[in-house]
Design a protein around this motif. Structure first.
Motif, PDB file in Angstrom:
ATOM      1  N   LEU A  31       0.861  -1.182   0.000  1.00 35.82           N
ATOM      2  CA  LEU A  31       0.000   0.000   0.000  1.00 35.82           C
ATOM      3  C   LEU A  31       0.895   1.229   0.000  1.00 35.82           C
ATOM      4  CD1 LEU A  31      -2.461  -1.153   2.807  1.00 35.82           C
ATOM      5  CD2 LEU A  31      -2.681  -1.504   0.339  1.00 35.82           C
ATOM      6  N   VAL A  32       0.683   2.101  -0.976  1.00 38.57           N
ATOM      7  CA  VAL A  32       1.496   3.307  -1.099  1.00 38.57           C
ATOM      8  C   VAL A  32       0.578   4.518  -1.029  1.00 38.57           C
ATOM      9  CG1 VAL A  32       3.135   4.580  -2.537  1.00 38.57           C
ATOM     10  CG2 VAL A  32       3.132   2.073  -2.580  1.00 38.57           C
ATOM     11  N   ASN A  36      -1.580  12.356  -0.177  1.00 42.28           N
ATOM     12  CA  ASN A  36      -2.296  12.404   1.109  1.00 42.28           C
ATOM     13  C   ASN A  36      -3.693  11.800   1.119  1.00 42.28           C
ATOM     14  OD1 ASN A  36      -0.197  13.578   2.602  1.00 42.28           O
ATOM     15  ND2 ASN A  36      -0.714  15.582   1.750  1.00 42.28           N
ATOM     16  N   ASN A  37      -4.294  11.537  -0.044  1.00 45.24           N
ATOM     17  CA  ASN A  37      -5.652  10.985  -0.037  1.00 45.24           C
ATOM     18  C   ASN A  37      -5.856   9.876  -1.075  1.00 45.24           C
ATOM     19  OD1 ASN A  37      -5.591  12.567  -2.328  1.00 45.24           O
ATOM     20  ND2 ASN A  37      -7.689  13.293  -2.082  1.00 45.24           N
ATOM     21  N   HIS A  38      -4.767   9.321  -1.549  1.00 48.72           N
ATOM     22  CA  HIS A  38      -4.829   8.332  -2.620  1.00 48.72           C
ATOM     23  C   HIS A  38      -3.897   7.168  -2.263  1.00 48.72           C
ATOM     24  CE1 HIS A  38      -3.829   7.528  -7.171  1.00 48.72           C
ATOM     25  NE2 HIS A  38      -4.217   6.454  -6.535  1.00 48.72           N
ATOM     26  N   ILE A  39      -4.435   5.957  -2.271  1.00 45.35           N
ATOM     27  CA  ILE A  39      -3.620   4.779  -1.989  1.00 45.35           C
ATOM     28  C   ILE A  39      -3.567   3.899  -3.233  1.00 45.35           C
ATOM     29  CG2 ILE A  39      -3.493   2.616  -0.685  1.00 45.35           C
ATOM     30  CD1 ILE A  39      -4.262   4.148   1.747  1.00 45.35           C
ATOM     31  N   ALA A 140      -4.981  -1.886  -7.605  1.00 46.79           N
ATOM     32  CA  ALA A 140      -6.191  -1.109  -7.320  1.00 46.79           C
ATOM     33  C   ALA A 140      -5.781   0.262  -6.800  1.00 46.79           C
ATOM     34  CB  ALA A 140      -7.060  -1.816  -6.287  1.00 46.79           C
ATOM     35  N   GLU A 141      -6.627   1.213  -7.038  1.00 47.16           N
ATOM     36  CA  GLU A 141      -6.429   2.582  -6.549  1.00 47.16           C
ATOM     37  C   GLU A 141      -7.621   2.922  -5.668  1.00 47.16           C
ATOM     38  OE1 GLU A 141      -3.653   4.341  -7.420  1.00 47.16           O
ATOM     39  OE2 GLU A 141      -2.994   2.677  -8.677  1.00 47.16           O
ATOM     40  N   PHE A 142      -7.352   3.554  -4.524  1.00 49.51           N
ATOM     41  CA  PHE A 142      -8.397   3.947  -3.580  1.00 49.51           C
ATOM     42  C   PHE A 142      -8.211   5.416  -3.219  1.00 49.51           C
ATOM     43  CE2 PHE A 142      -7.711  -0.549  -3.052  1.00 49.51           C
ATOM     44  CZ  PHE A 142      -8.978  -1.086  -2.861  1.00 49.51           C
ATOM     45  N   VAL A 165       2.685  -4.459   3.453  1.00 43.96           N
ATOM     46  CA  VAL A 165       3.782  -3.494   3.501  1.00 43.96           C
ATOM     47  C   VAL A 165       3.182  -2.156   3.090  1.00 43.96           C
ATOM     48  CG1 VAL A 165       6.007  -2.834   2.500  1.00 43.96           C
ATOM     49  CG2 VAL A 165       5.456  -5.258   2.850  1.00 43.96           C
ATOM     50  N   SER A 166       3.437  -1.119   3.872  1.00 49.40           N
ATOM     51  CA  SER A 166       2.866   0.191   3.540  1.00 49.40           C
ATOM     52  C   SER A 166       3.932   1.271   3.696  1.00 49.40           C
ATOM     53  CB  SER A 166       1.675   0.494   4.450  1.00 49.40           C
ATOM     54  OG  SER A 166       2.084   0.498   5.794  1.00 49.40           O
ATOM     55  N   TYR A 167       3.814   2.284   2.868  1.00 48.10           N
ATOM     56  CA  TYR A 167       4.739   3.406   2.980  1.00 48.10           C
ATOM     57  C   TYR A 167       4.209   4.614   2.223  1.00 48.10           C
ATOM     58  CZ  TYR A 167       6.445   1.882  -1.626  1.00 48.10           C
ATOM     59  OH  TYR A 167       6.539   1.515  -2.947  1.00 48.10           O
ATOM     60  N   MET A 168       4.825   5.747   2.518  1.00 47.28           N
ATOM     61  CA  MET A 168       4.544   6.992   1.816  1.00 47.28           C
ATOM     62  C   MET A 168       5.870   7.462   1.220  1.00 47.28           C
ATOM     63  SD  MET A 168       2.719  10.419   3.181  1.00 47.28           S
ATOM     64  CE  MET A 168       3.959  11.666   3.392  1.00 47.28           C
TER      65      MET A 168
END
Length: 185
Positions: A31-32, A36-39, A140-142, A165-168
């Motif tokens: 998950l990236v 700020n409002n899009h994963i 997928a995009e959220f 796994v998640s990051y920005m």
């Protein structure tokens, strides 16, 4: 089913009769957070096993593999779409305020690629090799209107356990011939 197809299925079943279903390959999700409002999400899933759990849990894993490997491309695609729709409705991302993020785009592997993955599993089992098939990826995009501070995610039961796994990411330009500012992780 034609005689030749039926005999092929019988031979495959006999060859696989002593081959146990292998452990689930490690399913994972990346998950990236962007803007700020899009994963952006990528799910790496053992498709044969997830399809088995979704479409044919009443069969043995070996029976499922042989039957689905032998399906016509049209019939296989119909069943695959059914499973993908079920998975899509089961994957939930919720913000810290328990608001469900809106999926705006899904990209699934081609039916031919998925069926080939099942066929590879059958062939490996026939030659008495412990099947090892690389997971296939789903993108997928959220989004949501507010900034995302944190999220929770829910997966279909068919995916079994999933490593997340998640990051920005951070981005910066580095000018030609100049040293960048410190990059921290």
């Amino acid at each position: 089913m034609s005689f030749s197809r039926l005999s092929t299925v019988i031979i495959m079943l006999l060859a696989m009769s002593d081959t146990p279903a292998h452990e689930l390959l490690e399913n994972r999700a990346t998950l990236v957070l962007r803007d700020n409002n899009h994963i952006s999400a990528t799910f790496y899933i053992s498709y044969p096993e997830a399809l088995y759990r979704t479409l044919a849990p009443n069969l043995t894993y070996q029976e499922f593999l042989v039957q689905y490997a032998a399906l016509s491309p049209t019939d296989f695609q119909k069943l695959l779409l059914q499973a993908q729709q079920e998975w899509q409705s089961s994957i939930k991302l919720r913000s810290s305020a328990s608001t469900e993020l809106t999926p705006v785009q899904w990209q699934w592997p081609a039916a031919e690629q998925v069926q080939n993955s099942i066929r590879e599993t059958v062939i490996q089992a026939m030659v008495n090799v412990q099947p090892h098939i690389e997971p296939l990826d789903i993108h997928a995009e959220f989004t949501q209107k507010q900034a995302i501070k944190s999220i929770s995610i829910e997966f279909p039961k068919a995916f079994d356990r999933v490593m997340v796994v998640s990051y920005m990411p951070t981005q910066r330009w580095v000018e030609t011939g100049k040293k960048s500012a410190a990059i921290s992780f």
